[in-house]
Design a protein around this motif. Structure first.
Motif, PDB file in Angstrom:
ATOM      1  N   ARG A  91     -23.033 -57.906   7.947  1.00 21.85           N
ATOM      2  CA  ARG A  91     -21.479 -58.302   7.765  1.00 21.85           C
ATOM      3  C   ARG A  91     -20.537 -57.692   8.916  1.00 21.85           C
ATOM      4  N   LYS A  92     -20.274 -58.624   9.786  1.00 22.14           N
ATOM      5  CA  LYS A  92     -19.328 -58.174  10.840  1.00 22.14           C
ATOM      6  C   LYS A  92     -17.796 -58.383  10.511  1.00 22.14           C
ATOM      7  N   ASN A  93     -17.212 -57.359  10.110  1.00 22.08           N
ATOM      8  CA  ASN A  93     -15.950 -57.601   9.525  1.00 22.08           C
ATOM      9  C   ASN A  93     -14.719 -57.538  10.359  1.00 22.08           C
ATOM     10  N   TYR A  94     -13.855 -58.878  10.257  1.00 23.06           N
ATOM     11  CA  TYR A  94     -12.764 -58.912  11.060  1.00 23.06           C
ATOM     12  C   TYR A  94     -11.727 -60.065  10.218  1.00 23.06           C
ATOM     13  N   PHE A  95     -10.514 -59.960  10.680  1.00 19.83           N
ATOM     14  CA  PHE A  95      -9.807 -60.935   9.981  1.00 19.83           C
ATOM     15  C   PHE A  95      -9.187 -62.038  10.908  1.00 19.83           C
ATOM     16  N   TYR A  96      -9.428 -63.168  10.487  1.00 20.83           N
ATOM     17  CA  TYR A  96      -9.095 -64.291  11.403  1.00 20.83           C
ATOM     18  C   TYR A  96      -9.055 -65.623  10.340  1.00 20.83           C
ATOM     19  N   TYR A 103     -15.535 -61.745   6.928  1.00 15.30           N
ATOM     20  CA  TYR A 103     -16.438 -61.062   7.690  1.00 15.30           C
ATOM     21  C   TYR A 103     -17.347 -62.316   7.931  1.00 15.30           C
ATOM     22  N   GLN A 104     -18.015 -62.096   9.267  1.00  9.78           N
ATOM     23  CA  GLN A 104     -19.280 -63.124   9.369  1.00  9.78           C
ATOM     24  C   GLN A 104     -20.488 -62.412   9.264  1.00  9.78           C
ATOM     25  N   ILE A 105     -21.284 -63.362   9.032  1.00  7.82           N
ATOM     26  CA  ILE A 105     -22.777 -62.858   8.526  1.00  7.82           C
ATOM     27  C   ILE A 105     -23.538 -63.101   9.870  1.00  7.82           C
ATOM     28  N   SER A 106     -23.763 -61.763  10.316  1.00  7.50           N
ATOM     29  CA  SER A 106     -24.223 -61.755  11.880  1.00  7.50           C
ATOM     30  C   SER A 106     -25.536 -60.664  11.861  1.00  7.50           C
ATOM     31  N   ASN A 119     -36.455 -65.645  34.609  1.00 10.89           N
ATOM     32  CA  ASN A 119     -36.770 -65.807  35.947  1.00 10.89           C
ATOM     33  C   ASN A 119     -35.878 -66.847  36.668  1.00 10.89           C
ATOM     34  N   ILE A 120     -35.035 -66.632  37.603  1.00 10.90           N
ATOM     35  CA  ILE A 120     -34.559 -67.515  38.431  1.00 10.90           C
ATOM     36  C   ILE A 120     -34.852 -67.125  39.759  1.00 10.90           C
ATOM     37  N   GLY A 121     -35.496 -67.884  40.524  1.00  8.72           N
ATOM     38  CA  GLY A 121     -35.785 -67.490  41.958  1.00  8.72           C
ATOM     39  C   GLY A 121     -36.865 -66.455  41.446  1.00  8.72           C
ATOM     40  N   ASN A 122     -36.409 -65.498  42.533  1.00 14.23           N
ATOM     41  CA  ASN A 122     -37.203 -64.162  42.458  1.00 14.23           C
ATOM     42  C   ASN A 122     -36.668 -63.056  41.732  1.00 14.23           C
ATOM     43  N   ARG A 123     -35.639 -63.718  40.893  1.00 22.17           N
ATOM     44  CA  ARG A 123     -34.668 -62.419  40.294  1.00 22.17           C
ATOM     45  C   ARG A 123     -34.948 -62.603  38.953  1.00 22.17           C
ATOM     46  N   LYS A 124     -35.033 -61.566  38.235  1.00 22.75           N
ATOM     47  CA  LYS A 124     -35.265 -61.462  36.606  1.00 22.75           C
ATOM     48  C   LYS A 124     -34.138 -61.062  36.045  1.00 22.75           C
ATOM     49  N   ILE A 125     -33.434 -61.861  35.181  1.00 30.05           N
ATOM     50  CA  ILE A 125     -32.283 -61.468  34.381  1.00 30.05           C
ATOM     51  C   ILE A 125     -32.684 -61.120  33.014  1.00 30.05           C
ATOM     52  N   ARG A 126     -32.543 -60.039  32.622  1.00 26.71           N
ATOM     53  CA  ARG A 126     -33.048 -59.567  31.158  1.00 26.71           C
ATOM     54  C   ARG A 126     -32.123 -60.151  30.177  1.00 26.71           C
ATOM     55  N   ILE A 127     -32.775 -60.423  29.124  1.00 24.42           N
ATOM     56  CA  ILE A 127     -32.105 -60.617  27.718  1.00 24.42           C
ATOM     57  C   ILE A 127     -32.005 -59.193  26.907  1.00 24.42           C
ATOM     58  N   ASN A 128     -30.886 -59.173  26.497  1.00 26.56           N
ATOM     59  CA  ASN A 128     -30.877 -57.788  25.605  1.00 26.56           C
ATOM     60  C   ASN A 128     -31.273 -58.195  24.200  1.00 26.56           C
ATOM     61  N   ARG A 129     -30.756 -59.263  23.620  1.00 25.69           N
ATOM     62  CA  ARG A 129     -30.975 -60.000  22.291  1.00 25.69           C
ATOM     63  C   ARG A 129     -30.735 -61.203  22.171  1.00 25.69           C
ATOM     64  N   VAL A 130     -31.721 -61.767  21.016  1.00 25.14           N
ATOM     65  CA  VAL A 130     -31.595 -63.283  20.460  1.00 25.14           C
ATOM     66  C   VAL A 130     -31.308 -63.061  19.068  1.00 25.14           C
ATOM     67  N   HIS A 131     -30.082 -62.978  18.579  1.00 28.54           N
ATOM     68  CA  HIS A 131     -30.029 -63.104  16.952  1.00 28.54           C
ATOM     69  C   HIS A 131     -28.927 -64.269  16.474  1.00 28.54           C
ATOM     70  N   GLN A 132     -29.300 -64.055  15.150  1.00 25.46           N
ATOM     71  CA  GLN A 132     -28.707 -65.194  14.291  1.00 25.46           C
ATOM     72  C   GLN A 132     -27.479 -65.053  13.776  1.00 25.46           C
ATOM     73  N   GLU A 133     -26.554 -65.803  13.516  1.00 20.43           N
ATOM     74  CA  GLU A 133     -25.231 -65.710  12.778  1.00 20.43           C
ATOM     75  C   GLU A 133     -24.920 -67.014  12.283  1.00 20.43           C
ATOM     76  N   TYR A 288     -19.774 -52.803  10.703  1.00 17.97           N
ATOM     77  CA  TYR A 288     -21.205 -53.489  10.427  1.00 17.97           C
ATOM     78  C   TYR A 288     -21.604 -52.926   9.383  1.00 17.97           C
ATOM     79  N   PHE A 289     -22.394 -53.702   8.152  1.00 14.46           N
ATOM     80  CA  PHE A 289     -23.141 -53.029   7.488  1.00 14.46           C
ATOM     81  C   PHE A 289     -24.083 -54.107   6.893  1.00 14.46           C
ATOM     82  N   PRO A 290     -25.340 -53.515   6.305  1.00 13.71           N
ATOM     83  CA  PRO A 290     -26.300 -54.792   6.121  1.00 13.71           C
ATOM     84  C   PRO A 290     -25.674 -55.442   4.939  1.00 13.71           C
ATOM     85  N   GLU A 291     -25.902 -57.023   5.021  1.00 13.79           N
ATOM     86  CA  GLU A 291     -25.317 -57.914   4.016  1.00 13.79           C
ATOM     87  C   GLU A 291     -26.035 -57.467   2.743  1.00 13.79           C
TER      88      GLU A 291
END
Ligand code: ZN
Ligand code: MN
Length: 450
Positions: A91-96, A103-106, A119-133, A288-291
Motif C-alpha cells: 500500500r502506497k499511502n497518500y491522500f488525493y 492508498y494505491q495498491i502498488s 539498447n539504443i544505438g550503442n548506448r545501454k539504458i538500464r531499467i531499474n524496475r517494472v512493477h504493477q499497480e 509503504y507496507f505489504p497489502e
C-alpha cells in the motif's frame, strides 16, 4: 566554484544532462486490476464502471488480475529484466480526491521485474524496475467545480522506471519510442501518449562529468561533489513535446547556476516553457507496507519460461534478422520493423518472390503500397519494370474504371476521409502494374473526385 565551459549538450562541456524516466502504461485487459469491472472505459458514462472494490468502500476485497500480471512479466522479459520468483503488493499511502481508498495498491520492496535494459544505438539504458499497480480515478475540472469519474480507478498500470542513464533529449525520445514499440509488439497496451494510456515523468538535472554515479534509481555524488538539484517534468503527452520540454529544461537549468531548486515542473505546450507546479519537496514518506488483503505471489520458473517462449520476435531481433536474411539496408530494416503489421506485410511480399530490397523500397517510399494485398503488391512490383504510362488519356481511362469499381472508397473520400485517396492510388498502381506516375495519378484522381 564551478568551471563551466559550454552548454551541457556540447560534447566539450564539463557538464552533462542526467535524465531518468518513469513511464506508466495501462495494460489492455478486459477487467480491472483487482475487481471484475470493465477496464475499457472510453465512451462509458461517468462512474458506470465501478464496484465496491474500485470505489474503495470499506471491507471490499481486491483479487489480482492474472492477465495483468502476465502482461507486466512479459514486458519485464522483453526488457531483459530478472523476474522475481517472489513478489508482493504494497500500500502506497497518500491522500488525493481521485484515490478513494487513501492508498494505491502498488509495489515497492519486491517489484515483479528488476535490472533490465534497452539498447539504443550503442548506448545501454538500464531499467531499474517494472512493477504493477492500479490507476486512480480522473478529476475533471469545470469552471466552478471539480468532478470525479471513477471509471479509471483500478485499471491495471505497469510502471517502468529507468536509471538516469539518459543524457540528451534525443536519447530520451529514442528510449521512449523503443519502449512504446516493444509494448505494442507484445500487444499488452496501446501505449498511446495522446490518449493517456502511456504517461511519463522525466527527472532532469545537470551534473559535472565524472563526479557522480547512477544506480538504484538515484544519482549519487562521488567524493566531495555536491549533486545539483533535479527537476521532475510532468504533463508531457507527445514525443515532440518530450524533446522540447527536456531541451528547454536543460537550457534553463544551465542558466540558473547556483539558484536552482528541486521542484516539479509542468510543460506549457503553447509557450514552449516549463513552469513550477510544486516547490521543493523531499521524497515523500508513503508509509509503504505489504497489502494485507492480497497474499504474496510466487512464480514458478517453468511458468516464467513458458511466458518467455511465448514472446513474439522483438524489434531489435527483427531488425537484425531483416538485414541478415534479406540483405536490406539497416535503416530500411528499422523502418519496416516499426510495427509488427508492417514487418509481416514486408515478409509476405518477399515470400511472393520479389527481391527484398525492391519490396522494401516500395513499402517505404510509396505509402499506397500498404493498401494492396501482399499478392497485389508483388505483382505490381514484378510488372512495373517495363516503363511508364506516358499517355495521360490512357491513364485517365484506367482511373475512371478504378473509380467505377471502387464505389465505397470514392464515397468515403467525398465524405472527407482522406485515407481513401491512398487506397484508390493503390488500386490504380495495381491496375497499371505500377506504371502510372503517382503524382499524375493523384492529380487526376483529385480532379475526377471533385
Ligand atoms: Zn470495480
Ligand atoms: Mn506509479
Amino acid at each position: 566554484m564551478k568551471k563551466i565551459i559550454s552548454h551541457p549538450t556540447s560534447p566539450t562541456s564539463n557538464l552533462t544532462p542526467v535524465i531518468g524516466i518513469e513511464v506508466h502504461v495501462q495494460a489492455k485487459t478486459k477487467s480491472k486490476m483487482f475487481c471484475g469491472c470493465k477496464s475499457v472505459y472510453e465512451g462509458a458514462a461517468p462512474n458506470s464502471l465501478t464496484c465496491p472494490v474500485c470505489l474503495g468502500l470499506p471491507g471490499a476485497l481486491p483479487v489480482p488480475n492474472k492477465k495483468a500480471i502476465e502482461a507486466a512479466i512479459k514486458l519485464g522479459l522483453a526488457l531483459n529484466c530478472k523476474i522475481q520468483e517472489h513478489s508482493f503488493f504494497e500500500r502506497k499511502n497518500y491522500f488525493y480526491p481521485d484515490l478513494p481508498k487513501g492508498y494505491q495498491i502498488s509495489q515497492y520492496q519486491k517489484p515483479l521485474c528488476i535490472n533490465g535494459f534497452i539498447n539504443i544505438g550503442n548506448r545501454k539504458i538500464r531499467i531499474n524496475r517494472v512493477h504493477q499497480e492500479e490507476d486512480t480515478g480522473k478529476l475533471i475540472h469545470e469552471k466552478d467545480a471539480t468532478l470525479i469519474d471513477f471509471n479509471r480507478s483500478g485499471v491495471p498500470l505497469i510502471e517502468i522506471v529507468s536509471e538516469a542513464d539518459i543524457s540528451s533529449a534525443e536519447e530520451a525520445v529514442a528510449y521512449l519510442k523503443r519502449l512504446q514499440q516493444t509494448i505494442r509488439y507484445l500487444g499488452i497496451s496501446d501505449a498511446d501518449m495522446e490518449k493517456g494510456s502511456m504517461r511519463l515523468e522525466a527527472n532532469v538535472s545537470i551534473q559535472e562529468r565524472g563526479k557522480f554515479k547512477v544506480g538504484n534509481s538515484t544519482v549519487k555524488a562521488l567524493g566531495d561533489y555536491n549533486i545539483n538539484p533535479r527537476v521532475e517534468l510532468k504533463n508531457i503527452n507527445s514525443f515532440r513535446f518530450v524533446k522540447k520540454a527536456i531541451e528547454y529544461e536543460i537550457g534553463r537549468q544551465w542558466k540558473m547556476d547556483g539558484t536552482l531548486v528541486q521542484e516539479t515542473r509542468g510543460y506549457d505546450e503553447k509557450k514552449g516553457v516549463t513552469f513550477s507546479q510544486r516547490g521543493k519537496e523531499e521524497s515523500q514518506d508513503y508509509r509503504y507496507f505489504p497489502e494485507p488483503d492480497i497474499p504474496p505471489m510466487r512464480f514458478e520458473k517453468v511458468w516464467i519460461e513458458k511466458l518467455r517462449k511465448g514472446l513474439p520476435e522483438l524489434p531489435d531481433v527483427k531488425e537484425n534478422r531483416f538485414v541478415s536474411d534479406y540483405k536490406i539496408a539497416k535503416k530500411d530494416a528499422i523502418i519496416l520493423a516499426e510495427t509488427r503489421e508492417k514487418a509481416d506485410f514486408f515478409e509476405a511480399v518477399v515470400a511472393e518472390k520479389v527481391p527484398a530490397q525492391e519490396a522494401a523500397n516500395w513499402i517505404i517510399n510509396r505509402s499506397e503500397s500498404s493498401k494492396l494485398s501482399s499478392k497485389e503488391l508483388a505483382e505490381t512490383i514484378r510488372k512495373s519494370k517495363s516503363g511508364r504510362i506516358g499517355d495521360t488519356e490512357e491513364l485517365k481511362k484506367i482511373i475512371r474504371q478504378v473509380l467505377v469499381d471502387n464505389h465505397e472508397p470514392v464515397e468515403d473520400y467525398k465524405k472527407g476521409k482522406k485515407e481513401a485517396l491512398k487506397f484508390l492510388i493503390g488500386k490504380v498502381m495495381f491496375a497499371t502494374r505500377g506504371k502510372a506516375d503517382v503524382k499524375v495519378t493523384k492529380q487526376i484522381l483529385e480532379k475526377e473526385l471533385t
